[in-house]
Design a protein around this motif. Structure first.
Motif, PDB file in Angstrom:
ATOM      1  N   ARG A   1      12.602   8.839   1.232  1.00 41.29           N
ATOM      2  CA  ARG A   1      11.276   8.646   0.910  1.00 41.29           C
ATOM      3  C   ARG A   1      10.877   8.446  -0.478  1.00 41.29           C
ATOM      4  N   ASN A   2      11.560   9.111  -1.445  1.00 38.34           N
ATOM      5  CA  ASN A   2      10.967   9.146  -2.636  1.00 38.34           C
ATOM      6  C   ASN A   2      12.155   8.667  -3.560  1.00 38.34           C
ATOM      7  N   LEU A   3      12.958   7.704  -3.329  1.00 32.85           N
ATOM      8  CA  LEU A   3      14.162   7.368  -3.806  1.00 32.85           C
ATOM      9  C   LEU A   3      13.716   5.754  -4.499  1.00 32.85           C
ATOM     10  N   ASN A   4      12.422   5.306  -3.924  1.00 29.96           N
ATOM     11  CA  ASN A   4      12.068   4.053  -4.612  1.00 29.96           C
ATOM     12  C   ASN A   4      13.658   2.774  -4.516  1.00 29.96           C
ATOM     13  N   LEU A   5      14.115   2.861  -3.506  1.00 30.63           N
ATOM     14  CA  LEU A   5      15.248   1.837  -3.531  1.00 30.63           C
ATOM     15  C   LEU A   5      14.514   0.585  -3.211  1.00 30.63           C
ATOM     16  N   ALA A   6      15.464  -0.556  -3.597  1.00 32.15           N
ATOM     17  CA  ALA A   6      14.743  -1.874  -3.411  1.00 32.15           C
ATOM     18  C   ALA A   6      14.777  -2.300  -1.767  1.00 32.15           C
ATOM     19  N   LEU A   7      14.011  -2.968  -1.308  1.00 31.45           N
ATOM     20  CA  LEU A   7      13.978  -3.120   0.228  1.00 31.45           C
ATOM     21  C   LEU A   7      15.139  -4.156   0.588  1.00 31.45           C
ATOM     22  N   LYS A   8      15.585  -4.893  -0.338  1.00 34.45           N
ATOM     23  CA  LYS A   8      16.530  -5.866   0.286  1.00 34.45           C
ATOM     24  C   LYS A   8      17.958  -5.235   0.670  1.00 34.45           C
ATOM     25  N   ASP A   9      18.325  -5.631   1.796  1.00 37.80           N
ATOM     26  CA  ASP A   9      19.649  -4.999   2.475  1.00 37.80           C
ATOM     27  C   ASP A   9      19.685  -3.785   2.650  1.00 37.80           C
ATOM     28  N   GLN A  10      18.263  -3.442   3.240  1.00 34.99           N
ATOM     29  CA  GLN A  10      18.335  -1.882   3.485  1.00 34.99           C
ATOM     30  C   GLN A  10      17.317  -1.783   4.840  1.00 34.99           C
ATOM     31  N   ALA A  11      17.566  -0.643   5.612  1.00 36.95           N
ATOM     32  CA  ALA A  11      16.557  -0.329   6.511  1.00 36.95           C
ATOM     33  C   ALA A  11      15.337   0.022   5.956  1.00 36.95           C
ATOM     34  N   ILE A  12      14.197  -0.206   6.660  1.00 35.74           N
ATOM     35  CA  ILE A  12      12.681   0.003   6.134  1.00 35.74           C
ATOM     36  C   ILE A  12      12.108   0.717   7.117  1.00 35.74           C
TER      37      ILE A  12
ATOM     38  N   HIS B   1       0.697  -1.206  -0.001  1.00 32.32           N
ATOM     39  CA  HIS B   1      -0.066  -0.043  -0.002  1.00 32.32           C
ATOM     40  C   HIS B   1       0.868   1.203  -0.008  1.00 32.32           C
ATOM     41  N   GLY B   2       2.051   0.916  -0.419  1.00 32.20           N
ATOM     42  CA  GLY B   2       2.929   2.300  -0.434  1.00 32.20           C
ATOM     43  C   GLY B   2       3.284   3.065   0.790  1.00 32.20           C
ATOM     44  N   LEU B   3       3.514   2.225   1.986  1.00 31.62           N
ATOM     45  CA  LEU B   3       3.214   2.892   3.492  1.00 31.62           C
ATOM     46  C   LEU B   3       4.679   2.855   3.920  1.00 31.62           C
ATOM     47  N   VAL B   4       5.558   2.074   3.396  1.00 27.01           N
ATOM     48  CA  VAL B   4       6.996   1.974   3.808  1.00 27.01           C
ATOM     49  C   VAL B   4       7.916   1.945   2.740  1.00 27.01           C
ATOM     50  N   TYR B   5       9.034   2.388   2.976  1.00 29.45           N
ATOM     51  CA  TYR B   5      10.130   2.419   1.937  1.00 29.45           C
ATOM     52  C   TYR B   5      11.617   1.944   2.485  1.00 29.45           C
ATOM     53  N   ALA B   6      12.439   1.756   1.599  1.00 30.18           N
ATOM     54  CA  ALA B   6      13.942   1.458   1.980  1.00 30.18           C
ATOM     55  C   ALA B   6      14.519   2.772   2.326  1.00 30.18           C
ATOM     56  N   CYS B   7      15.526   2.422   3.022  1.00 30.79           N
ATOM     57  CA  CYS B   7      16.337   3.742   3.493  1.00 30.79           C
ATOM     58  C   CYS B   7      17.875   3.376   3.570  1.00 30.79           C
ATOM     59  N   GLN B   8      18.729   3.965   3.005  1.00 30.25           N
ATOM     60  CA  GLN B   8      20.210   3.578   2.815  1.00 30.25           C
ATOM     61  C   GLN B   8      20.988   4.720   3.797  1.00 30.25           C
ATOM     62  N   CYS B   9      20.162   5.372   4.486  1.00 26.51           N
ATOM     63  CA  CYS B   9      20.924   6.421   5.558  1.00 26.51           C
ATOM     64  C   CYS B   9      21.678   5.512   6.752  1.00 26.51           C
ATOM     65  N   THR B  10      22.926   5.694   7.053  1.00 31.15           N
ATOM     66  CA  THR B  10      23.737   5.458   7.971  1.00 31.15           C
ATOM     67  C   THR B  10      23.663   6.333   9.286  1.00 31.15           C
ATOM     68  N   ARG B  11      23.900   5.843  10.231  1.00 36.49           N
ATOM     69  CA  ARG B  11      24.019   6.674  11.433  1.00 36.49           C
ATOM     70  C   ARG B  11      25.122   7.892  11.243  1.00 36.49           C
ATOM     71  N   LYS B  12      26.010   7.651  10.582  1.00 35.62           N
ATOM     72  CA  LYS B  12      27.038   8.615  10.146  1.00 35.62           C
ATOM     73  C   LYS B  12      26.498   9.683   9.274  1.00 35.62           C
ATOM     74  N   MET B  13      25.591   9.254   8.382  1.00 32.91           N
ATOM     75  CA  MET B  13      25.107  10.272   7.329  1.00 32.91           C
ATOM     76  C   MET B  13      24.070  10.959   8.348  1.00 32.91           C
ATOM     77  N   LEU B  14      23.219  10.376   9.124  1.00 32.37           N
ATOM     78  CA  LEU B  14      22.294  11.208   9.739  1.00 32.37           C
ATOM     79  C   LEU B  14      22.861  12.292  10.798  1.00 32.37           C
ATOM     80  N   GLY B  15      23.892  12.000  11.287  1.00 29.74           N
ATOM     81  CA  GLY B  15      24.546  12.771  12.532  1.00 29.74           C
ATOM     82  C   GLY B  15      23.705  12.882  13.653  1.00 29.74           C
ATOM     83  N   SER B  16      23.568  13.864  14.470  1.00 32.96           N
ATOM     84  CA  SER B  16      22.977  14.083  15.663  1.00 32.96           C
ATOM     85  C   SER B  16      21.470  14.472  15.492  1.00 32.96           C
TER      86      SER B  16
END
Length: 306
Positions: free
Chosen positions: A135-146, A111-126
């Protein structure tokens, strides 16, 4: 509103008895042995369920497998026996139910309510508020955070002890993780799915989880689950002003002192005195006298146990 999808129809078969007006639970995590703070939660959840002529279940929340402490699961199970709690169903272990949580993620994904996220803690910072980078990158779910999408709206509930509590998840948190990159299912998802599948109606737990509740209400709405009633108990604090916890090296429950510890837990909850007897008889007396109006309407309890 960013999300205009209707709630999903539940796709998983409910395991609980939907005819029950009250189903509660005690759901410890085996990241260490049970301590006095855990006992307060167990006693309060048990007495509240029994006083409402409801069911009381036990669930071991062990999805974060790397953090499981050797021997802690055994201590939890021995504690349930030593204090003579009597769950109304077999104890379940979340690590054996990972397929159910994956099914819920797939349901949300369809239903389009989740997405894959490739951001690491280092990228997100504090920055603790996720800005929707992926959110709008349409990454594949495999091996990524959701992550699950949240909306710009206030979510409120009235806690039986703590009163009205609200959060705008987009402003306060951002889209949050349901499954980590390493495959570990997040607590927020597992607890929502299991509370629904077990037919929970009431949650009694520590005030340290109060700020988790809006996330769980949001997930429940997306999945089409009924909203629960909540009571968040004040936390037992040590002499240093820290909550009793495994991280703060809280002392494990001495199971040879079950009667005395039960009596102390009920005193911490400001309940009427019970006579020292077998734990089962003490709990029976505590249920007969149970009065939530006597529990302090605060988030902390001081000077009750070392």
């Amino acid at each position: 509103m960013l999300l205009n999808n209707p709630p999903l129809a539940p796709s998983l078969p409910k395991e609980g008895d939907s005819r029950m007006a009250y189903v509660g639970r005690f759901a410890p995590s085996p990241t260490g042995p049970l301590h006095f703070g855990s006992l307060i939660t167990a006693v309060a959840s048990y007495c509240d369920a029994r006083a409402h002529h409801g069911q009381w279940l036990v669930r071991i929340e062990d999805t974060d497998i790397p953090r499981i402490s050797p021997g802690s699961e055994d201590h939890i199970l021995r504690s349930i026996d030593a204090f003579q709690f009597d769950p109304d169903a077999d104890i379940i272990f979340q690590k054996n139910r990972l397929n159910l949580y994956e099914s819920a993620i797939e349901q949300l994904h369809q239903h389009g309510l989740v997405y894959a996220c490739q951001c690491t803690r280092k990228m997100l910072g504090s920055n603790h508020i996720y800005q929707g980078t992926c959110r709008n990158l349409n990454l594949a779910l495999k091996d990524q955070a959701i992550r699950v999408k949240v909306s710009d709206q206030e979510i409120c509930f009235t806690d039986r002890l703590q009163g009205r509590h609200c959060s705008n998840l987009q402003h306060d948190l951002g889209d949050f993780v349901l499954k980590r990159r390493d495959g570990i299912i997040n607590y927020q998802l597992a607890v929502v799915v299991d509370d629904y599948l077990q037919g929970m109606t009431h949650v009694v737990r520590g005030a340290d989880l109060l700020d988790n509740t809006e996330r769980q209400i949001w997930l429940g709405k997306l999945l089409g689950y009924p909203q629960l009633q909540y009571m968040h108990l004040p936390l037992a604090m040590n002499d240093q002003g820290q909550k009793l916890s495994k991280q703060n090296m809280a002392q494990a429950l001495d199971l040879t002192q079950a009667q005395q510890l039960l009596q102390q837990a009920l005193r911490a909850l400001r309940q009427p005195e019970v006579e020292l007897n077998s734990p089962a008889q003490m709990l029976q007396q505590a249920v007969a006298q149970w009065n939530t109006g006597l529990i302090p309407h605060s988030t902390e309890l001081h000077g009750i146990y070392l």
